[in-house]
Design a protein around this motif. Structure first.
Motif, PDB file in Angstrom:
ATOM      1  N   LEU A   4       0.779  -1.232  -0.085  1.00 23.42           N
ATOM      2  CA  LEU A   4      -0.017  -0.141   0.080  1.00 23.42           C
ATOM      3  C   LEU A   4       1.007   1.234  -0.069  1.00 23.42           C
ATOM      4  CD1 LEU A   4      -2.696   1.313   0.295  1.00 23.42           C
ATOM      5  CD2 LEU A   4      -2.771   1.229   2.682  1.00 23.42           C
ATOM      6  N   VAL A   5       1.989   1.266   0.760  1.00 20.82           N
ATOM      7  CA  VAL A   5       2.810   2.449   0.717  1.00 20.82           C
ATOM      8  C   VAL A   5       3.607   2.418  -0.526  1.00 20.82           C
ATOM      9  CG1 VAL A   5       4.991   3.274   1.854  1.00 20.82           C
ATOM     10  CG2 VAL A   5       3.258   2.268   3.343  1.00 20.82           C
ATOM     11  N   ILE A   6       4.159   1.583  -1.310  1.00 15.65           N
ATOM     12  CA  ILE A   6       4.723   1.513  -2.591  1.00 15.65           C
ATOM     13  C   ILE A   6       3.976   2.162  -3.326  1.00 15.65           C
ATOM     14  CG2 ILE A   6       5.781   0.144  -4.173  1.00 15.65           C
ATOM     15  CD1 ILE A   6       6.964  -1.759  -1.946  1.00 15.65           C
ATOM     16  N   SER A   7       2.477   1.520  -3.448  1.00 17.84           N
ATOM     17  CA  SER A   7       1.499   2.062  -4.432  1.00 17.84           C
ATOM     18  C   SER A   7       1.275   3.455  -4.113  1.00 17.84           C
ATOM     19  CB  SER A   7       0.352   1.118  -4.490  1.00 17.84           C
ATOM     20  OG  SER A   7      -0.257   1.384  -3.255  1.00 17.84           O
ATOM     21  N   ASP A   8       1.012   3.879  -2.977  1.00 13.26           N
ATOM     22  CA  ASP A   8       0.733   5.359  -2.784  1.00 13.26           C
ATOM     23  C   ASP A   8       1.881   6.457  -3.001  1.00 13.26           C
ATOM     24  OD1 ASP A   8      -1.891   4.824  -1.823  1.00 13.26           O
ATOM     25  OD2 ASP A   8      -1.400   4.902   0.185  1.00 13.26           O
ATOM     26  N   ILE A   9       3.152   6.103  -2.835  1.00 15.86           N
ATOM     27  CA  ILE A   9       4.092   6.824  -3.285  1.00 15.86           C
ATOM     28  C   ILE A   9       4.160   6.994  -4.737  1.00 15.86           C
ATOM     29  CG2 ILE A   9       6.509   7.225  -3.314  1.00 15.86           C
ATOM     30  CD1 ILE A   9       6.679   5.842  -0.578  1.00 15.86           C
ATOM     31  N   MET A  10       3.812   5.828  -5.512  1.00 19.25           N
ATOM     32  CA  MET A  10       3.845   5.803  -7.163  1.00 19.25           C
ATOM     33  C   MET A  10       2.685   6.755  -7.527  1.00 19.25           C
ATOM     34  SD  MET A  10       4.801   1.908  -7.816  1.00 19.25           S
ATOM     35  CE  MET A  10       4.245   2.106  -9.688  1.00 19.25           C
ATOM     36  N   ALA A  11       1.366   6.599  -6.945  1.00 22.93           N
ATOM     37  CA  ALA A  11       0.112   7.107  -7.234  1.00 22.93           C
ATOM     38  C   ALA A  11       0.500   8.603  -7.044  1.00 22.93           C
ATOM     39  CB  ALA A  11      -0.762   6.732  -6.309  1.00 22.93           C
ATOM     40  N   LEU A  12       1.116   9.247  -6.274  1.00 25.64           N
ATOM     41  CA  LEU A  12       1.406  10.825  -5.825  1.00 25.64           C
ATOM     42  C   LEU A  12       2.122  11.172  -7.046  1.00 25.64           C
ATOM     43  CD1 LEU A  12       1.017  13.209  -4.175  1.00 25.64           C
ATOM     44  CD2 LEU A  12       3.145  12.556  -2.888  1.00 25.64           C
ATOM     45  N   HIS A  13       2.968  10.204  -7.469  1.00 22.69           N
ATOM     46  CA  HIS A  13       3.883  10.758  -8.790  1.00 22.69           C
ATOM     47  C   HIS A  13       2.710  10.875 -10.027  1.00 22.69           C
ATOM     48  CE1 HIS A  13       7.453   9.270  -6.616  1.00 22.69           C
ATOM     49  NE2 HIS A  13       8.218   9.920  -7.512  1.00 22.69           N
ATOM     50  N   PHE A  14       2.122  10.053 -10.282  1.00 20.14           N
ATOM     51  CA  PHE A  14       1.183   9.944 -11.445  1.00 20.14           C
ATOM     52  C   PHE A  14       0.033  10.988 -11.329  1.00 20.14           C
ATOM     53  CE2 PHE A  14       2.804   5.602 -11.597  1.00 20.14           C
ATOM     54  CZ  PHE A  14       3.731   5.700 -12.811  1.00 20.14           C
ATOM     55  N   PHE A  15      -0.381  11.147  -9.944  1.00 19.90           N
ATOM     56  CA  PHE A  15      -1.426  12.382  -9.815  1.00 19.90           C
ATOM     57  C   PHE A  15      -1.043  13.575 -10.334  1.00 19.90           C
ATOM     58  CE2 PHE A  15      -3.039  16.041  -7.207  1.00 19.90           C
ATOM     59  CZ  PHE A  15      -4.510  15.852  -7.407  1.00 19.90           C
ATOM     60  N   PHE A  16       0.165  13.921 -10.211  1.00 18.05           N
ATOM     61  CA  PHE A  16       0.768  15.153 -10.843  1.00 18.05           C
ATOM     62  C   PHE A  16       0.975  15.162 -12.375  1.00 18.05           C
ATOM     63  CE2 PHE A  16       1.864  16.011  -6.351  1.00 18.05           C
ATOM     64  CZ  PHE A  16       1.125  17.136  -6.049  1.00 18.05           C
ATOM     65  N   LEU A  17       1.027  13.945 -12.820  1.00 13.54           N
ATOM     66  CA  LEU A  17       1.073  13.717 -14.135  1.00 13.54           C
ATOM     67  C   LEU A  17       0.126  13.442 -15.140  1.00 13.54           C
ATOM     68  CD1 LEU A  17       4.398  11.415 -13.744  1.00 13.54           C
ATOM     69  CD2 LEU A  17       4.391  13.719 -14.425  1.00 13.54           C
ATOM     70  N   VAL A  18      -1.201  13.722 -14.664  1.00 15.72           N
ATOM     71  CA  VAL A  18      -2.155  13.395 -15.341  1.00 15.72           C
ATOM     72  C   VAL A  18      -2.315  14.400 -16.237  1.00 15.72           C
ATOM     73  CG1 VAL A  18      -4.799  13.172 -15.181  1.00 15.72           C
ATOM     74  CG2 VAL A  18      -3.554  11.904 -13.534  1.00 15.72           C
ATOM     75  N   LYS A  19      -2.782  14.096 -17.562  1.00 14.12           N
ATOM     76  CA  LYS A  19      -3.027  15.031 -18.663  1.00 14.12           C
ATOM     77  C   LYS A  19      -4.304  15.159 -19.115  1.00 14.12           C
ATOM     78  CE  LYS A  19       1.713  14.635 -20.392  1.00 14.12           C
ATOM     79  NZ  LYS A  19       2.455  14.354 -21.620  1.00 14.12           N
ATOM     80  N   ASP A  20      -4.909  16.303 -19.534  1.00 12.66           N
ATOM     81  CA  ASP A  20      -6.170  16.429 -20.017  1.00 12.66           C
ATOM     82  C   ASP A  20      -6.157  17.048 -21.630  1.00 12.66           C
ATOM     83  OD1 ASP A  20      -5.382  18.922 -19.412  1.00 12.66           O
ATOM     84  OD2 ASP A  20      -7.162  19.738 -18.822  1.00 12.66           O
ATOM     85  N   TYR A  21      -4.958  16.671 -22.112  1.00 13.75           N
ATOM     86  CA  TYR A  21      -4.873  17.272 -23.553  1.00 13.75           C
ATOM     87  C   TYR A  21      -3.854  16.221 -24.174  1.00 13.75           C
ATOM     88  CZ  TYR A  21      -0.150  18.876 -21.321  1.00 13.75           C
ATOM     89  OH  TYR A  21       0.988  18.811 -20.691  1.00 13.75           O
ATOM     90  N   GLY A  22      -3.781  16.309 -25.391  1.00 13.60           N
ATOM     91  CA  GLY A  22      -2.815  15.202 -26.097  1.00 13.60           C
ATOM     92  C   GLY A  22      -3.600  14.134 -26.524  1.00 13.60           C
ATOM     93  N   SER A  23      -2.851  13.126 -27.150  1.00 17.56           N
ATOM     94  CA  SER A  23      -3.525  12.175 -27.465  1.00 17.56           C
ATOM     95  C   SER A  23      -4.013  11.094 -26.859  1.00 17.56           C
ATOM     96  CB  SER A  23      -2.440  11.185 -28.559  1.00 17.56           C
ATOM     97  OG  SER A  23      -1.579  10.809 -27.764  1.00 17.56           O
ATOM     98  N   TRP A  24      -4.926  10.059 -27.156  1.00 11.32           N
ATOM     99  CA  TRP A  24      -5.150   8.982 -26.081  1.00 11.32           C
ATOM    100  C   TRP A  24      -3.881   8.316 -25.542  1.00 11.32           C
ATOM    101  CZ3 TRP A  24      -9.820   5.976 -28.708  1.00 11.32           C
ATOM    102  CH2 TRP A  24     -11.003   6.591 -28.423  1.00 11.32           C
ATOM    103  N   LEU A  25      -2.794   8.257 -26.523  1.00  6.27           N
ATOM    104  CA  LEU A  25      -1.558   7.738 -25.900  1.00  6.27           C
ATOM    105  C   LEU A  25      -1.275   8.576 -24.696  1.00  6.27           C
ATOM    106  CD1 LEU A  25       0.857   6.186 -26.080  1.00  6.27           C
ATOM    107  CD2 LEU A  25       2.040   7.448 -27.551  1.00  6.27           C
TER     108      LEU A  25
END
Length: 901
Positions: free
Chosen positions: A835-856
Motif C-alpha cells: 500500500l505504501v509503495i503504491s501510494d508513493i507511486m500514485a502521488l507521482h502519477f497524480f501530478f502527471l495526469v493530462k487532459d490534453y494530447g493524444s489518447w496515448l
C-alpha cells in the motif's frame, strides 16, 4: 484502530483519491447558453455534401502509384477545380473525436473518459444541428451521436448493422458500397415522394456520407495492402458517381459545395490514436459553390516535403486545423457557427466577396468570444464587460486567440487548490500507514499511554480547522465534491498527529540502530520506486531494473549460502525477461509461429516436469494430461484461425467455440490438481497458458514461461534469504512437501524485517512487469482476439485484452502467496507495505495526469494513475484469488487444516 475500521477507512480514502482526478482534470470544457452567431449576408451554397473517408491518410490519397498514375483520378482532377490541402488532426486520432472536430468544431472533450471514450457525455452543437435538414449514411458508431444532440426532428440517419464491421471479412469496402448504393436509392425514391423532394430542395441542407471501409481494411490488412489501396479507388469512383448524381438532381444549379476529408490517418501497422504524422495528416479537398479555384505557385515550402513526391508542387496547398472545417461548412451554407466550435474560418478556401469574408470572420470571432464570456461568468459572478471592435480580419484572429486562452484559464481555475488538497491528503495517508506498520508489525516502538487532555485539544483544533475550511467553501458556493477534497486532509492528518508519541519513540530508537545501513536501505527503496515510476514512460528502465535484480544474489552475497544453481538460474531468467521490454510493441506484425513455438515449448516442459512431479498419483497425471491437451488444442486453434483469416475465409465457427470453452473451463481444470506447492503452481501455469495462447500474436506468448521459471526460483531463493539474514522459522518449512491447505498459527507469524520490504517490492515489480512491457494505449490491434471474435465489439475485445494482462499477474500473485506462507509473514503486514509503495507511486502519477494530447498521452496518464490507485483493491482481489487457486481442490472433501511440512 481496529482492522475492519482501518480497511474501511483505507478504501474510502483511496476511492476519494481515485475519483478526484475526474473532477480536477476531466471536467468538460464545453459551456452552454451562448447566442448563435450567423453571417447576415446570403451564402454562396444552398447545400453541402460531406464525404468522410474514415482512416484515409493524406499520402495514400495524394501520392501516385508505382506506374505514375493517380490512385484516385477523380479527386486528383478536382485539385484543379477546387482547393486542396492537409487537415491537421489533433490527437487522439480516433473516429469519434475526429468527427466531432470536423462537424462540431471542438477537439476531444476529456470528460468523455467517463463514457469509456464511446461518446461525448455533454450535449453539443454541430453543423448538422444548425442545418435545415441533414441526411447521413454510414456507421452506427458515428452517426447516432450527431442525431442524439440535435434539437427537433431534422437530422436523419441511415446505418448498416454493427455486425457488418467485421475485421475478418473478405473485403470491408462493402461498407462504402452500402453507403453509395443507399444514397442513390434515396435520391431515386425522392422523385416519388413530394415531401422528401421539397425538403431536399430547401436551403441549408447537409448530406453526410461516412465511409468506414478504408479504416476497417487498414486495421485488418495495413495501409500498404492491396485491399486498402483498392478501397481508395472504389471510394474515388463512388464520390464521382454521387457528385454527378447530385448535380443532375439539382439541374446543375451550381449551389452545391462538396468536401472530402478524413477523421484521422493510420500508421503503417494499422493503428491510430497517437500523434504520428501518418495519423495526423489527412486529406482535404473542397470544390463546388463558393470554393476558390487552386492558385498556381512557383515555390512553396512545407516541412513534410510531400509536395514534390505527390507532383503537386505547383498548386497552392492550403493547410487547416481539423476544427477549422466546421466553420468553413457553416459559412458555405449560411448556418450559425456551432456554439462550441474553436475553429478559425480558413478564408483562402472561400471564393466570395471581401465583405462576405470579413463578415464571416467577424461572426467567427464573436462566436468564440461568446464561449469565453459564458465560461468567465461561470467562475466570476461580477465582471467589467469589455467591448471589442474588430474592423479587420487580423484583429479578429487576435481576439479568437485571447478568448481561447481565457477559456482555458477559467476551465482550470480551481485545479491548483484542489490538487494541493489531494496531494496533502496523499502525504498524510502514506505517513499514517507507515506509522501503523512500524507500530503494529515491528519492535521499533513501545506502547505509549494516551494523554487524554492533549488528545482533546488536538481534536478540537482539527475540528476548528475543518469548520473554517467549510465556511470558506460555503461562501463560494462550491460543489459538494470540493468539500470532500478540501476536508479530507483534516481527519487524515489528525490521525498522523495523534501518533506523535510513536514518532518521538521511533526517533529515539532509530538513533541506536545502524544508521548507515538503514539510510542506505531507504535510499535503495526510494531509487527502486523511482525506477518503477520511470519505467511507465520508458520501458527500457524495466531492463535496467531486471539487470539489477539479476545481480541480487551477488550484491547481497546470497549466492554463497544459496545453491549456486538457483542463483545462476535466477540471474539467467532475469536477463531473459530484461529482453522483453526492449522488444517493439506498436508496429510489430503478428508472428504466429512464435505463438505456436510457445505452445509446443509449454508441452515439452510439461512432459519433463511431470516425470519428476507425478511418480505415484495416477489421478493427478490424468488431470495434467487433460491440461496438456488443452494447451495443444489452443496452439492448434491459434494457427488454424490466423491461417483461415489470412486466406480470407473468416473465423471458423468450431475454433470460436473451442476458444470460448477453453476460456470458461480452464480455470476450473486447475482445481483438480493436488495442493502441494509446486504441483499446484505448475497446474496453474498449464491452465492459464491455454487461454493466454489464444490471446497472443507474437513473442509475448513466451513471457509467462520465463516469468513462471523466475517465480519458481524466487520461492526457493526466499528460503535461503531467511537464513542469510538470520531469521529462523519455527517449525522449519520444507518446500518439497509443503501443502497450501496447511494453515499456520498466528503466534508463529514473525515481525517485519527490512528485507520484507524487498519482497513486497519484488512482488509489485513482477506484477506490473507484463503491463508495462506489453500494454500500449495508443493503438488497438484486434488480431489479439481473433480466436474469439472478429466483429468489432469494443467492450468485449477490451475485456479479453484485460484478461490477457491479468494472467501473468495471477501467476505472480500465486507465487507471492507461496512466499508469504512459507516465510511465515502476516498478509496484513505485506499488504500495508505494498500500500505504501503504491501510494508513493500514485502521488507521482497524480501530478502527471493530462487532459490534453493524444489518447496515448491522456489514456496513458489516466491508466497509470488508475492502475496504481487500484492496486490496493486489486491486490485484495488477487490475494483472495491466489488463495482460492492454491488451496481449493474440486472433488475432495473439505478437511480440517493442519501443518504438514
Amino acid at each position: 484502530m481496529d482492522i475492519p475500521v482501518f480497511i474501511l477507512a483505507g478504501l474510502l480514502v483511496h476511492c476519494v483519491f481515485l475519483v478526484s482526478i475526474f473532477d480536477i482534470y476531466f471536467s468538460s470544457p464545453l459551456v452552454h447558453g451562448m447566442t448563435p452567431q450567423q453571417t447576415s449576408l446570403p451564402p454562396p451554397a444552398k447545400r453541402l455534401v460531406l464525404f468522410v473517408a474514415d482512416g484515409l491518410r493524406a499520402d495514400s490519397l495524394y501520392e501516385l502509384d508505382s506506374n505514375g498514375t493517380a490512385r484516385a483520378p477523380y479527386l486528383r482532377v478536382l485539385e484543379n477545380n477546387g482547393s486542396w490541402g492537409i487537415s491537421h488532426t489533433r490527437v487522439p486520432t480516433e473516429s469519434r473525436p475526429g468527427h466531432v472536430a470536423l462537424i462540431a468544431g471542438f477537439y476531444e472533450d476529456v470528460s468523455a473518459v467517463a463514457k469509456g471514450w464511446k461518446e461525448n457525455p455533454v450535449e453539443f452543437d454541430s453543423v448538422f444541428n444548425e442545418s435545415k435538414y441533414t441526411w447521413s449514411w454510414g456507421s452506427p458508431d458515428i452517426l447516432p451521436m450527431f442525431a442524439k444532440g440535435a434539437t427537433g426532428d431534422h437530422v436523419y440517419t441511415f446505418c448498416y448493422a454493427a455486425e457488418s464491421e467485421d475485421f475478418g471479412a473478405e473485403d470491408a469496402a462493402k461498407l462504402d458500397m452500402w453507403v453509395f448504393d443507399h444514397v442513390k436509392s434515396f435520391f431515386n425514391s425522392s422523385r416519388n415522394n413530394q415531401t422528401l423532394f421539397s425538403a431536399l430542395n430547401e436551403e441549408k441542407v447537409v448530406l453526410f456520407l461516412h465511409l468506414l471501409g478504408i479504416d476497417t481494411n487498414g486495421h485488418a490488412h495495413r495501409p500498404n495492402s492491396r485491399e486498402y489501396q483498392e478501397n481508395i479507388k472504389q471510394v474515388d469512383e463512388g464520390v464521382k458517381e454521387i457528385a454527378s448524381l447530385i448535380d443532375n438532381f439539382y439541374g446543375n444549379d451550381g449551389k452545391t459545395a462538396f468536401i472530402l476529408t478524413s477523421d484521422h490517418g493510420m500508421t503503417d501497422w494499422g493503428s491510430h490514436g497517437a500523434g504520428h504524422p501518418s495519423e495526423t495528416l489527412t486529406p482535404l479537398i473542397v470544390w463546388g459553390a463558393g470554393v476558390n479555384y487552386p492558385q498556381k505557385v512557383t515555390t512553396q515550402f512545407f516541412e513534410d516535403n510531400f509536395l514534390k513526391e505527390w507532383k503537386l508542387e505547383n498548386l497552392k496547398r492550403l493547410d487547416v486545423n481539423q476544427a477549422d472545417i466546421a466553420p468553413l461548412m457553416a459559412s458555405l451554407i449560411g448556418v450559425p457557427f456551432p456554439l462550441n466550435s474553436v475553429g478559425t474560418l480558413p478564408l483562402e478556401y472561400l471564393n466570395t466577396s471581401a465583405l462576405f469574408k470579413a463578415e464571416s470572420m467577424f461572426t467567427n470571432a464573436v462566436q468564440i468570444l461568446e464561449q469565453f464570456k459564458v465560461k468567465m461568468m461561470s467562475v466570476k459572478t461580477i465582471m467589467l464587460l469589455e467591448y471589442f471592435v474588430c474592423l479587420q480580419v487580423s484583429l479578429c484572429k487576435t481576439l479568437i486567440n485571447l478568448a481561447l486562452e481565457g477559456l482555458s484559464y477559467y476551465h482550470t481555475y480551481d485545479r491548483l487548490f484542489l490538487g494541493l488538497s489531494i496531494a496533502v491528503s496523499f502525504v498524510g495517508w502514506t505517513t499514517y500507514v507507515i506509522l501503523v506498520i512500524i507500530k503494529a508489525h515491528t519492535n521499533l516502538t513501545k506502547t505509549v499511554p494516551t494523554n487524554k487532555k492533549k488528545s482533546t485539544v488536538l481534536f478540537y483544533g482539527f475540528a476548528s480547522a475543518g469548520m473554517i475550511i467549510t465556511f470558506f467553501l460555503l461562501i463560494q458556493t462550491c460543489p459538494w465534491t470540493y468539500y470532500i477534497y478540501c476536508l479530507l486532509p483534516v481527519p487524515v492528518w489528525y490521525a498522523v498527529v495523534k501518533e506523535i508519541p510513536v514518532i518521538q519513540d521511533l526517533a529515539t530508537n532509530v538513533l541506536s540502530l545502524h544508521i548507515g545501513q538503514s539510510a542506505g536501505f531507504l535510499l535503495v527503496c526510494i531509487l527502486g520506486i523511482e525506477i518503477l515510476v520511470f519505467s511507465f514512460f520508458y520501458r527500457s528502465a524495466l531492463t535496467v531494473g531486471l539487470l539489477v535484480f539479476a545481480g541480487w544474489p551477488v550484491i547481497t552475497q546470497l549466492w554463497i549460502q544459496a545453491k549456486v544453481l538457483y542463483s545462476l538460474i535466477w540471474t539467467l531468467l532475469c536477463v531473459l525477461l530484461a529482453i522483453f521490454p526492449l522488444m517493439p510493441v506498436v508496429g510489430r506484425e503478428p508472428n504466429i509461429p512464435l505463438v505456436i513455438a510457445a505452445g509446443l515449448l509449454t508441452i515439452l516442459i510439461s512432459f519433463f516436469s511431470l516425470a519428476s512431479l507425478c511418480k505415484s498419483e495416477n489421478k493427478y497425471r490424468d488431470n495434467e494430461d487433460l491440461k496438456i491437451f488443452s494447451v495443444a488444442l489452443s496452439t492448434y486453434v491459434v494457427g488454424s484461425t490466423h491461417n483461415s483469416l489470412k486466406i480470407k475465409q473468416g473465423l471458423p465457427v468450431m475454433n470460436q467455440i473451442i476458444s470460448w470453452m477453453t476460456l470458461v473451463f480452464s480455470p476450473a481444470l486447475l482445481l483438480l490438481s493436488p495442493t502441494f506447492l509446486f504441483e499446484r503452481l505448475f497446474s496453474i501455469l498449464l491452465s492459464l497458458m491455454s487461454t493466454y495462447l489464444l490471446l497472443s500474436t507474437g513473442y509475448e506468448a513466451l513471457f509467462p514461461l520465463a516469468l513462471f521459471g523466475l517465480m519458481f526460483v524466487w520461492i526457493n531463493m526466499e528460503q535461503e534469504a531467511l537464513q542469510h539474514y538470520g531469521l529462523s522459522l519455527k517449525p522449519k518449512v520444507t518446500l518439497a512437501v509443503f501443502n497450501f491447505t496447511c494453515t499456520m498459527d498466528i503466534t508463529q507469524f514473525r515481525q517485519l524485517h527490512l528485507d520484507d520490504v524487498r519482497r513486497s517490492f519484488f512482488f509489485v515489480s513482477f506484477g506490473w512487469l507484463y503491463v508495462m512491457s506489453f500494454s500500449c494505449f495508443s493503438s488497438f490491434d484486434p488480431a489479439s482476439v481473433y480466436c474469439f471474435l472478429t466483429v468489432f465489439s469494443p467492450f468485449m475485445m477490451g475485456g479479453l485484452l484485460l484478461l490477457k494482462v491479468a494472467i501473468p499477474f495471477v501467476l505472480v500473485s500465486c507465487a507471492f502467496e507461496a512466499v508469504q506462507v512459507t516465510t511465515q509473514l502476516s498478509s496484513k503486514s505485506l499488504f500495508l507495505i505494498v500500500l505504501v509503495i503504491s501510494d508513493i507511486m500514485a502521488l507521482h502519477f497524480f501530478f502527471l495526469v493530462k487532459d490534453y494530447g493524444s489518447w496515448l498521452d491522456i489514456g496513458t496518464s489516466i491508466s497509470h494513475y488508475v492502475l496504481v490507485m487500484s492496486l490496493t483493491i486489486f491486490m485484495m482481489v488477487m490475494n483472495g484469488l491466489a488463495q482460492l487457486l492454491t488451496t481449493r481442490r474440486l472433488g475432495l472433501p473439505r478437511r480440517n487444516k493442519h501443518h504438514s511440512m
